[in-house]
Design an enzyme around this catalytic site. Structure first.
Site, mmCIF file in Angstrom:
data_model
loop_
_atom_site.group_PDB
_atom_site.id
_atom_site.type_symbol
_atom_site.label_atom_id
_atom_site.label_comp_id
_atom_site.label_asym_id
_atom_site.label_seq_id
_atom_site.Cartn_x
_atom_site.Cartn_y
_atom_site.Cartn_z
ATOM 1 N N ASN A 63 -9.925 -3.998 5.508
ATOM 2 C CA ASN A 63 -10.800 -3.019 6.160
ATOM 3 C C ASN A 63 -11.610 -2.306 5.074
ATOM 4 O O ASN A 63 -11.045 -1.632 4.224
ATOM 5 C CB ASN A 63 -9.917 -2.037 6.945
ATOM 6 C CG ASN A 63 -10.704 -0.898 7.591
ATOM 7 O OD1 ASN A 63 -11.874 -0.678 7.294
ATOM 8 N ND2 ASN A 63 -10.038 -0.179 8.472
ATOM 9 N N HIS A 94 -16.209 -3.571 13.835
ATOM 10 C CA HIS A 94 -15.619 -3.062 12.592
ATOM 11 C C HIS A 94 -14.330 -3.833 12.328
ATOM 12 O O HIS A 94 -13.525 -4.058 13.235
ATOM 13 C CB HIS A 94 -15.345 -1.566 12.739
ATOM 14 C CG HIS A 94 -14.489 -1.017 11.649
ATOM 15 N ND1 HIS A 94 -14.739 -1.277 10.314
ATOM 16 C CD2 HIS A 94 -13.375 -0.243 11.675
ATOM 17 C CE1 HIS A 94 -13.813 -0.681 9.585
ATOM 18 N NE2 HIS A 94 -12.974 -0.056 10.388
ATOM 19 N N CYS A 149 -15.847 4.649 9.271
ATOM 20 C CA CYS A 149 -16.012 3.251 9.684
ATOM 21 C C CYS A 149 -17.121 3.078 10.721
ATOM 22 O O CYS A 149 -17.488 1.955 11.059
ATOM 23 C CB CYS A 149 -14.701 2.704 10.220
ATOM 24 S SG CYS A 149 -13.326 3.000 9.114
HETATM 25 C C1 LIG Z 1 -1.103 0.463 10.847
HETATM 26 C C2 LIG Z 1 -0.478 -0.467 11.869
HETATM 27 C C3 LIG Z 1 -0.615 -1.919 11.415
HETATM 28 C C4 LIG Z 1 1.005 -0.117 11.965
HETATM 29 O O1 LIG Z 1 1.593 -0.917 12.958
HETATM 30 P P1 LIG Z 1 2.510 -0.268 14.073
HETATM 31 O O2 LIG Z 1 2.977 -1.338 14.939
HETATM 32 O O3 LIG Z 1 1.745 0.839 14.708
HETATM 33 O O4 LIG Z 1 3.659 0.317 13.193
HETATM 34 P P2 LIG Z 1 4.646 1.519 13.530
HETATM 35 O O5 LIG Z 1 4.249 2.679 12.686
HETATM 36 O O6 LIG Z 1 4.793 1.709 14.994
HETATM 37 O O7 LIG Z 1 5.972 0.946 12.975
HETATM 38 C C5 LIG Z 1 6.656 -0.147 13.594
HETATM 39 C C6 LIG Z 1 7.728 -0.619 12.670
HETATM 40 O O8 LIG Z 1 7.118 -1.251 11.510
HETATM 41 C C7 LIG Z 1 7.490 -0.562 10.317
HETATM 42 N N1 LIG Z 1 6.306 -0.486 9.470
HETATM 43 C C8 LIG Z 1 5.309 0.416 9.538
HETATM 44 N N2 LIG Z 1 4.375 0.146 8.603
HETATM 45 C C9 LIG Z 1 4.802 -0.944 7.943
HETATM 46 C C10 LIG Z 1 4.282 -1.708 6.879
HETATM 47 N N3 LIG Z 1 3.121 -1.406 6.292
HETATM 48 N N4 LIG Z 1 4.989 -2.780 6.474
HETATM 49 C C11 LIG Z 1 6.164 -3.094 7.055
HETATM 50 N N5 LIG Z 1 6.711 -2.409 8.056
HETATM 51 C C12 LIG Z 1 6.034 -1.349 8.498
HETATM 52 C C13 LIG Z 1 7.963 0.783 10.768
HETATM 53 O O9 LIG Z 1 8.907 1.311 9.844
HETATM 54 C C14 LIG Z 1 8.584 0.488 12.088
HETATM 55 O O10 LIG Z 1 9.865 -0.064 11.913
HETATM 56 P P3 LIG Z 1 11.090 0.364 12.877
HETATM 57 O O11 LIG Z 1 10.659 -0.047 14.260
HETATM 58 O O12 LIG Z 1 12.224 -0.417 12.320
HETATM 59 O O13 LIG Z 1 11.199 1.847 12.716
HETATM 60 C C15 LIG Z 1 -1.145 -0.314 13.251
HETATM 61 O O14 LIG Z 1 -0.734 0.886 13.845
HETATM 62 C C16 LIG Z 1 -2.640 -0.345 13.168
HETATM 63 O O15 LIG Z 1 -3.226 -1.260 12.659
HETATM 64 N N6 LIG Z 1 -3.297 0.645 13.779
HETATM 65 C C17 LIG Z 1 -4.750 0.706 13.798
HETATM 66 C C18 LIG Z 1 -5.158 1.391 12.558
HETATM 67 C C19 LIG Z 1 -6.521 1.099 12.112
HETATM 68 O O16 LIG Z 1 -7.037 0.027 12.272
HETATM 69 N N7 LIG Z 1 -7.093 2.112 11.463
HETATM 70 C C20 LIG Z 1 -8.358 2.042 10.868
HETATM 71 C C21 LIG Z 1 -9.405 2.278 11.894
HETATM 72 S S1 LIG Z 1 -10.879 2.581 11.081
#
Ligand SMILES: CC(C)(COP(=O)(O)OP(=O)(O)OC[C@H]1O[C@@H](n2cnc3c(N)ncnc32)[C@H](O)[C@@H]1OP(=O)(O)O)[C@@H](O)C(=O)NCCC(=O)NCCS
Lengths: 353, 81
Positions: free
Chosen positions: A309, A278, A123
């Protein structure tokens, strides 16, 4: 010494001369995504701001998308393909280890024999390529560099996993960079942190894929594979990420790098007309805007809502769209910052065409 | 080093800045997700702001264990000690 080597005549400055983009046709909604993973439209919108992503069909390749975006960028820059003397393609989804996407693209465009090469910086690939294009032009090694960010991420995801696939889309964005009378690209702030190599990565290497297809008794393979695939794992390598680690790094570490880019450019946030980060997650964008204390007047790229993305393609695609929707930013300054798998990052302030 | 009351007050300010919730609503027995309706992403922001404010490290793995405001106050107090 009796002879002295000649060196190229240098250019004082470089700038972006034109932009172009290509969005593939297939629209994937959050409801579509929810047929593949346990999630909801509301969850995805709230956590990521994504409403749809565009994905390419089986007949639309990385090269097709790159070519379409490049032709538009050339036209916008007002130059012909023959005038290109370097072509750099930033991508992690061209399905050949070699030869490069760039050499095939160069031939398709009619820019042969321009030097052509790909770079792998996920990215941040587009910002890395802009750093190189700026340096090549100022060093006098090139007069017109085509920089393309292109990804067909849909080939490297597993729709049934929940860490990253639902965020990703396909597309291409291109810019032409050439000599300029005025400074048009600030010193690049770029770097890497390989201690987080696994934060966004593939499930396994291509060697493990080969082993699972050809069988481990193939003696050629014995030394090559460090981690054999689990028995029921999908042999095709796909992307995964540790979302929390990436989120924390993307907001707070990248806000520091964005401030550094402003500092190196010798400007303040108030001097910006646009912010084109990005497009990883709307919440990352919102938090960065807060951290950087950008004034209301700065137009912020939010292409992620419709496009998801698209890795290396996201910044040039968002820039191209912004120039059409906000013509007032033309001739003004934009801060661009890319960050992703590596982990790697790159940022510049650029004068928008 | 801050007392538990000071940590709570500081945390309440951070939560208020991130979510707009009234500082008075941020009480020790409140669950971040259930009672205060703070999602996992806002929680990350709160954690990073708290690290800054109280000069402690809150590792990613630890964040899951901070269910209530009281959990966070205790963790920060222990980390500062
Ligand atoms: C991916 C992302 C949206 C996940 O969100 P998050 O808040 O970190 O999610 P978590 O893994 O902590 O999970 C939180 C809860 O949501 C749930 N969850 C995780 N992914 C999920 C999804 N896709 N849909 C629904 N629920 C989801 C989990 O099971 C968890 O539930 P619980 O609390 O009951 O156990 C977030 O971490 C993110 O955007 N990170 C940046 C990543 C990025 O941009 N990467 C590319 C860079 S180039």
């Amino acid at each position: 010494m009796s002879v002295q080597l000649k060196t190229p005549a240098t250019n004082a400055y470089s700038r972006i001369l034109g932009t172009g983009s290509f969005r593939p046709d297939v629209v994937v909604t959050n409801d579509d995504v929810c047929q593949w993973i346990d999630s909801s439209d509301e969850w995805i919108r709230q956590r990521t701001g994504i409403i749809t992503r565009h994905r390419a069909d089986a007949n639309t390749s990385v090269l097709d998308m790159a070519e379409a975006a490049s032709r538009r960028a050339l036209e916008d820059a007002g130059i012909t393909a023959e005038q290109l003397d370097t072509v750099i393609v930033a991508t992690v989804t061209f399905p050949h280890a070699t030869p490069s996407a760039a050499s095939a693209l160069t031939e398709r465009l009619g820019a042969t024999p321009a030097p052509a090469y790909d770079i792998s910086a996920a990215c941040a690939g587009y910002c890395y390529a802009v750093a190189q294009a700026d340096a090549l032009v100022r060093a006098g090694l090139a007069q017109h560099v085509l920089v393309v960010g292109v990804e067909k991420l849909s080939d490297y995801i597993d729709n049934s996993e929940r860490t990253i696939s639902f965020l990703l889309g396909d597309g291409a964005g291109a810019v032409v960079i050439g000599a300029s009378e005025v400074p048009g690209i600030s010193p690049s702030v770029w770097g890497s942190d390989g201690s987080k190599w696994n934060a966004i990565s593939m499930t396994h290497s291509q060697l493990a894929l080969r082993e699972s297809v050809l069988g481990s008794e193939n003696e050629l393979l014995e030394s090559a594979v460090d981690e054999p695939l689990e028995e029921h794992a999908n042999p095709w390598p796909t992307l995964r990420q540790d979302g929390q680690t990436v989120f924390r790094w993307a907001v707070w570490e990248m806000a520091k790098m964005a401030r550094k880019a402003l500092h190196e450019a010798g400007i303040e946030a108030e001097d910006l007309a646009a912010f084109i980060p990005h497009q990883a997650n709307m919440r990352i964008i919102d938090e960065m805007v807060k951290q950087l204390k950008l004034p209301e007047s700065v137009v912020v790229a939010r292409d992620i809502a419709e496009n998801g993305n698209t890795s290396a393609a996201s910044i040039p695609m968002a820039m191209d769209r912004m120039r059409r929707e906000h013509p007032e930013v033309s001739g003004k300054l934009a801060l661009q910052i890319g960050f992703g798998a590596g982990l790697v990052f790159g940022a510049q302030v650029v004068l928008l065409p | 080093m801050a007392s538990n009351e000071e940590i709570l007050a500081g945390l309440a300010e951070i939560v208020n800045a991130e979510t707009g919730l009234d500082v008075a609503d941020v009480q020790l027995d409140k669950s971040f997700t259930e009672d205060l309706d703070i999602d996992s992403i806002s929680m990350m922001t709160i954690v990073v702001e708290a690290e800054d404010k109280f000069e402690v490290k809150i590792p990613d793995e630890e964040v899951k264990n901070l269910k209530t405001v009281g959990d966070a106050v205790s963790f920060i107090a222990a980390a500062q000690a």
